[in-house]
Every structure is written in structure tokens, then in C-alpha cells.
Design a protein around this motif. Structure first.
Motif, PDB file in Angstrom:
ATOM      1  N   PRO A 231      -9.205  -7.856  -5.896  1.00 48.05           N
ATOM      2  CA  PRO A 231      -8.602  -6.488  -6.151  1.00 48.05           C
ATOM      3  C   PRO A 231      -8.046  -7.576  -7.720  1.00 48.05           C
ATOM      4  CG  PRO A 231      -8.543  -5.953  -4.433  1.00 48.05           C
ATOM      5  CD  PRO A 231      -8.513  -6.870  -3.940  1.00 48.05           C
ATOM      6  N   ILE A 232      -6.745  -8.257  -7.233  1.00 47.07           N
ATOM      7  CA  ILE A 232      -6.081  -9.101  -8.521  1.00 47.07           C
ATOM      8  C   ILE A 232      -7.044  -9.750  -9.026  1.00 47.07           C
ATOM      9  CG2 ILE A 232      -5.948 -10.940  -7.109  1.00 47.07           C
ATOM     10  CD1 ILE A 232      -3.853  -9.926  -9.975  1.00 47.07           C
ATOM     11  N   THR A 233      -8.288 -10.516  -8.915  1.00 51.13           N
ATOM     12  CA  THR A 233      -9.681 -11.728  -9.498  1.00 51.13           C
ATOM     13  C   THR A 233     -10.037 -10.660 -10.187  1.00 51.13           C
ATOM     14  OG1 THR A 233      -9.423 -13.064  -7.916  1.00 51.13           O
ATOM     15  CG2 THR A 233     -11.937 -12.702  -9.392  1.00 51.13           C
ATOM     16  N   GLU A 234     -10.476  -9.078  -9.700  1.00 52.89           N
ATOM     17  CA  GLU A 234     -11.163  -8.350 -10.885  1.00 52.89           C
ATOM     18  C   GLU A 234     -10.091  -7.907 -11.530  1.00 52.89           C
ATOM     19  OE1 GLU A 234     -14.246  -4.285 -10.808  1.00 52.89           O
ATOM     20  OE2 GLU A 234     -13.135  -4.662  -8.522  1.00 52.89           O
ATOM     21  N   PRO A 270      -6.289  -2.888 -15.111  1.00 51.29           N
ATOM     22  CA  PRO A 270      -5.994  -2.865 -14.240  1.00 51.29           C
ATOM     23  C   PRO A 270      -5.448  -1.871 -13.496  1.00 51.29           C
ATOM     24  CG  PRO A 270      -4.531  -4.747 -15.467  1.00 51.29           C
ATOM     25  CD  PRO A 270      -5.055  -3.783 -16.378  1.00 51.29           C
ATOM     26  N   VAL A 271      -5.114  -0.986 -13.373  1.00 55.41           N
ATOM     27  CA  VAL A 271      -4.334   0.227 -12.554  1.00 55.41           C
ATOM     28  C   VAL A 271      -6.306   0.342 -12.370  1.00 55.41           C
ATOM     29  CG1 VAL A 271      -3.916   2.623 -12.383  1.00 55.41           C
ATOM     30  CG2 VAL A 271      -2.608   0.789 -13.961  1.00 55.41           C
ATOM     31  N   ILE A 272      -6.846   1.223 -13.469  1.00 53.51           N
ATOM     32  CA  ILE A 272      -8.088   1.671 -12.489  1.00 53.51           C
ATOM     33  C   ILE A 272      -8.778   0.837 -11.911  1.00 53.51           C
ATOM     34  CG2 ILE A 272     -10.176   2.173 -13.941  1.00 53.51           C
ATOM     35  CD1 ILE A 272      -8.703   2.271 -17.012  1.00 53.51           C
ATOM     36  N   VAL A 273      -8.782  -0.588 -12.414  1.00 55.51           N
ATOM     37  CA  VAL A 273      -9.889  -1.499 -10.683  1.00 55.51           C
ATOM     38  C   VAL A 273      -9.084  -1.348 -10.169  1.00 55.51           C
ATOM     39  CG1 VAL A 273     -10.749  -3.760 -10.657  1.00 55.51           C
ATOM     40  CG2 VAL A 273      -9.982  -2.958 -13.264  1.00 55.51           C
ATOM     41  N   LYS A 278      -9.909   0.496  -4.456  1.00 57.79           N
ATOM     42  CA  LYS A 278      -8.474   0.972  -3.134  1.00 57.79           C
ATOM     43  C   LYS A 278      -9.233   2.615  -2.625  1.00 57.79           C
ATOM     44  CE  LYS A 278      -5.680  -2.827  -2.199  1.00 57.79           C
ATOM     45  NZ  LYS A 278      -6.134  -3.262  -0.628  1.00 57.79           N
ATOM     46  N   GLY A 279     -10.340   3.390  -3.456  1.00 57.77           N
ATOM     47  CA  GLY A 279     -10.938   4.372  -3.559  1.00 57.77           C
ATOM     48  C   GLY A 279      -9.824   5.322  -2.931  1.00 57.77           C
ATOM     49  N   LEU A 280      -8.900   4.994  -4.861  1.00 57.17           N
ATOM     50  CA  LEU A 280      -7.895   5.716  -4.568  1.00 57.17           C
ATOM     51  C   LEU A 280      -8.229   7.551  -5.898  1.00 57.17           C
ATOM     52  CD1 LEU A 280      -5.007   3.983  -5.383  1.00 57.17           C
ATOM     53  CD2 LEU A 280      -5.303   4.718  -3.542  1.00 57.17           C
ATOM     54  N   SER A 281      -8.027   8.867  -5.274  1.00 66.72           N
ATOM     55  CA  SER A 281      -8.469   9.856  -6.141  1.00 66.72           C
ATOM     56  C   SER A 281      -7.999   9.341  -7.324  1.00 66.72           C
ATOM     57  CB  SER A 281      -7.267  11.042  -5.139  1.00 66.72           C
ATOM     58  OG  SER A 281      -6.237  10.790  -5.842  1.00 66.72           O
ATOM     59  N   ALA A 282      -9.135  10.655  -8.270  1.00 61.52           N
ATOM     60  CA  ALA A 282      -8.915  10.451  -9.641  1.00 61.52           C
ATOM     61  C   ALA A 282      -7.761  10.774  -9.649  1.00 61.52           C
ATOM     62  CB  ALA A 282     -10.071  11.376  -9.832  1.00 61.52           C
ATOM     63  N   MET A 326       1.588   4.019  -7.133  1.00 60.16           N
ATOM     64  CA  MET A 326       0.284   4.310  -6.887  1.00 60.16           C
ATOM     65  C   MET A 326       0.429   4.471  -4.908  1.00 60.16           C
ATOM     66  SD  MET A 326      -2.944   4.346  -9.341  1.00 60.16           S
ATOM     67  CE  MET A 326      -2.816   2.240  -9.305  1.00 60.16           C
ATOM     68  N   VAL A 327      -0.008   3.680  -4.558  1.00 59.67           N
ATOM     69  CA  VAL A 327      -0.133   3.255  -3.455  1.00 59.67           C
ATOM     70  C   VAL A 327       1.709   3.590  -2.255  1.00 59.67           C
ATOM     71  CG1 VAL A 327      -1.205   2.049  -3.922  1.00 59.67           C
ATOM     72  CG2 VAL A 327       0.639   0.650  -3.091  1.00 59.67           C
TER      73      VAL A 327
END
Length: 429
Positions: A231-234, A270-273, A278-282, A326-327
């Protein structure tokens, strides 16, 4: 949750999350020039641009969209004057044609535009004066990229107001961490969706353009090739690529934050990626972006639009704290993320807008994500160590004081170095 807070926070989001093409300082000059030209009513034969140091610093190295690769203050002003549409504000150059570019090149060859340093206490400040065959006009912009504080035609005042942004704007004094979280927790998603959707769409689109294109040095590809997929790389590669595209003249719009496209990118991509990885909801993503954007604005409120303090630190901190929000959602861990970030990078200097801003975005996101991971393990630095204060709010205000007041002399030295370097380069040419 008081109704007035909800109302003010919606107003803040609407005011701050607006579209802009290219780096906001040359676009601001183009906007002012387009307005001045409309006031003048004819193509100018002489233009004088008096610009504050931070305007000069942030215009000298970035390509202007819809210009065929032009760079510079004279270029931005003349593009706005010739082909700009001031009604489109920070998308002022959308209407520029190839014929307009040809006219601008002819005006540049004739040397009709003169740039002078404006000695002003306001970092974002410029005055444009235009002379035509039948009259003259003047426009002054201060404190915000589209904030016209004075306009005149043939000596007659058309607009005059205080420099400070007090006219029915949002009440930024209502911002604080606890209420930002409460708002993000409870706001009706349908109220913020029309504001947040363009940020998701525009900022991810330009990130892909940066990754797929040949802007700058291709930092996104370098990050991806250097570090294992994660995730951090992307997050770093996508955000940095968006910045490279924007600074490299890409004509796609960015949704800004606090007057900056780079801050808008850093607070959102970063938040969107992360949410996608992580498959979080919309709904989680919308609430996370509301939190990140408002926290970024809250930090920048103490610093101002422009300074020697690189604003992507504030935006990176906002993004990292939003990921924790978010998490996990606990106020304590959110505060730890903010403090861990600011203990690590309480300041990166701003030496002007340019391609290498992308690397600073990558660094800021890296620091913020490390801060998040530390907070999730309940690892945090103690208050009263370094710049950290007794409370998170106090730490934010102190970092802001360093950025706005403490780095004022730094800003002057940076500008001095840049101008001396420009003189040496011109002499060699």
C-alpha cells in the motif's frame, strides 16, 4: 454536533476543494491578467507585473498547461490576457487556442511585459497593470489565488476591499480536531459526495496520467521499481506521479486543498489508494477524505497559503491521520499519528514549485504512514520532546508558527538564492 459546525465545515470543503489546472501560482496570475484584460477592453501594449517573492518562487520552474510548454511569469500573465477566461477562475486557461499562443509569443518577442519584485508582507500578493491604446487597467490579488482586493480602470475604482478574507466566507476558527472527527463520523454522505467525488475522479486520473506518461523524471515508476508492492509503495508512487504531471504541464485538472494542487493530491490520493487496497467501503472512503481534507485545512490555517514551509507535510499528516481514522477511529491513535508525523518532519523547506515537489510528497507520505503504523502499535513520542507540546492542537499551532513566522527569513534567503541563480544562468545564456 452543533448545526453551525456542520454548516461551516461544508462551506470550508466547498471553498477549499476546487478545480485548478497546473500550478496554482501561474494560474492565479493568468486569472488576474484575464480579469484585467476584460476590464481594459482591448489587448494591452504594455504590462507590468509586480509580484511577491513567493509568487516569483512558485512560477519560475513549472510548465503552464494549455501553453505548449511555456514557463514563466510573463508567459502566465500574457496567456491570461490573450486567451484566458476569468469566469473560469482557476481553470482560466482552458479556452486558450494555438492562435492565442502565437499571439503570446509575438508579445513576448516585443517585450511588452515587465516583472518587478513587490515588497509585501503577504506571501501571495501581486499587482497587474495594463496599458492599451485607449486606456489602462489595474488588478491586485492578495491572500488567496482569486481574491481580487482592488481593480481600477482609467483611475476609477471598480473593486476595493480589505486584504483579509472576511466577506461572508467560512468561519475557519470553528476547526478543531475533535469536531472534525465528529463531523466526519456523522455527516450525511449525500451532502459531501458532490464535493468529494470530483477529488476522487480528478486526482486519481492525473495520477494515472503521471504514471503512464513521461513527465519529469518518472518518479512513480522509480518508486514502484525500487520497493516491493505494498500500500505505501502505491500511495507514494501515485501521489508523486500526479504531482509530476501537474508540474510538467499536464492539462488535466486537480482538486486543490488550501490553494495548492500538491496539497490536494497529498491529502487525497494516499487515502483513496489505501481504501482500495484494503477493500474499505465507499462510505469509509468518503468519511476518510472529509477527515483528511479538513485536518489539512486546519493545519494550513496557522501557516497561510504560501510560506517557506512545504505544505505537503500538512497534507501528508492529514492523509496519515485519515488512514488511522478509517481503520481504527479512536481519537487517541489519530492524535498519535499526527504527533508522530510532526515529530519526524516538522518542516521541509519550500524552494518553489517544480518537478521535485513530487519527491517531497513521497517523503511526507512515507513519514505519515510510518506515524500511522506506530500509532496502531500504541507507539508515540512523549509530549515536550522537541516541538511536541502538551496537546495535539498546541503542537499543530506551534508547527504553524514555525512555518509562518519562524521561516519568514528562510523564505527571503531562498528567494535571494533563486534570483541570484537566475541572474547567473541568464548571464551564461
Amino acid at each position: 454536533m452543533k448545526k453551525d459546525f456542520k454548516t461551516e465545515y461544508i462551506k470550508i470543503l466547498k471553498a477549499e476543494l476546487v478545480p485548478a489546472m497546473g500550478c496554482t501560482e501561474p494560474i492565479s496570475l493568468a486569472f488576474g491578467a484575464a480579469y484585467c484584460r476584460k476590464l481594459l477592453g482591448e489587448l494591452p501594449i504594455k504590462v507590468t507585473a509586480l509580484c511577491s517573492g513567493n509568487i516569483i518562487k512558485n512560477v519560475r520552474c513549472v510548465k503552464i498547461p494549455h501553453s505548449g510548454g511555456m514557463v514563466g511569469i510573463e508567459e502566465a500573465v500574457l496567456l491570461g490576457a490573450v486567451g484566458g477566461d476569468s469566469d473560469r477562475e482557476m481553470e482560466v486557461l482552458t479556452s486558450v487556442t494555438n492562435e492565442d499562443i502565437g499571439t503570446v509569443n509575438a508579445l513576448l518577442d516585443r517585450g511588452v511585459c515587465t516583472v518587478k519584485l513587490l515588497d509585501s508582507p503577504a506571501p501571495l500578493h501581486f499587482i497587474l497593470r495594463m496599458e492599451g491604446l485607449h486606456g489602462e487597467a489595474e488588478v491586485e490579488i492578495c491572500e488567496d489565488h482569486t481574491n481580487i482586493v482592488r481593480a481600477a480602470k482609467n483611475g476609477m475604482t471598480v473593486i476595493h476591499k480589505d486584504y483579509q478574507l472576511t466577506d461572508n466566507g467560512p468561519d475557519y476558527s470553528t476547526l478543531n480536531l475533535e469536531d472534525i472527527k465528529a463531523f466526519a463520523d456523522t455527516v450525511d454522505i449525500e451532502l459531501v459526495k458532490p464535493i468529494i467525488d470530483p477529488q476522487i475522479e480528478c486526482n486519481i486520473r492525473i495520477a494515472h496520467a503521471g504514471m503512464d506518461g513521461s513527465y519529469g523524471i518518472g518518479i512513480g515508476k522509480i518508486i514502484t521499481a525500487t520497493y516491493p508492492d505494498s500500500p505505501i509503495t502505491e500511495m507514494k508512487s501515485m501521489a508523486a506521479s500526479a504531482s509530476e504531471a501537474r508540474m510538467g504541464g499536464c492539462e488535466l485538472p486537480v482538486i486543490v486543498n488550501s490553494g495548492s494542487g500538491n496539497q490536494g493530491i497529498t491529502a487525497s490520493v494516499p487515502v483513496i489508494v489505501y481504501a482500495k487496497r484494503k477493500g474499505l467501503s465507499a462510505e469509509a472512503l468518503y468519511r476518510g477524505l472529509v477527515f483528511s481534507n479538513l485536518l489539512t485545512v486546519f493545519q494550513k490555517m496557522y501557516i497561510g497559503k504560501l510560506s517557506a514551509f512545504c505544505g505537503v507535510v500538512s497534507a501528508g499528516c492529514g492523509a496519515g491521520a485519515a488512514i488511522t481514522y478509517m481503520v481504527d477511529g479512536s481519537v487517541e491513535r489519530i492524535k498519535q499519528t499526527i504527533e508522530n508525523t510532526l515529530a519526524n518532519v516538522p518542516g521541509i523547506i519550500c524552494d518553489g514549485a517544480k518537478i521535485s515537489c513530487a519527491a517531497k510528497i513521497s517523503t511526507s507520505i512515507d513519514a505519515a504512514y510510518l506515524a500511522h503504523e506506530m500509532a496502531m502499535r500504541d507507539a508515540a513520542y512523549n509530549p515536550h520532546t522537541g516541538i511536541l507540546q502538551a496537546t495535539t492542537a498546541k503542537t499543530i499551532s506551534c508547527v504553524g508558527k514555525v512555518g509562518k513566522d519562524g521561516m519568514r527569513e528562510t523564505d527571503k534567503e531562498i528567494l535571494k538564492i533563486l534570483l541570484e541563480d537566475e541572474e547567473r544562468f541568464s548571464a551564461k545564456s
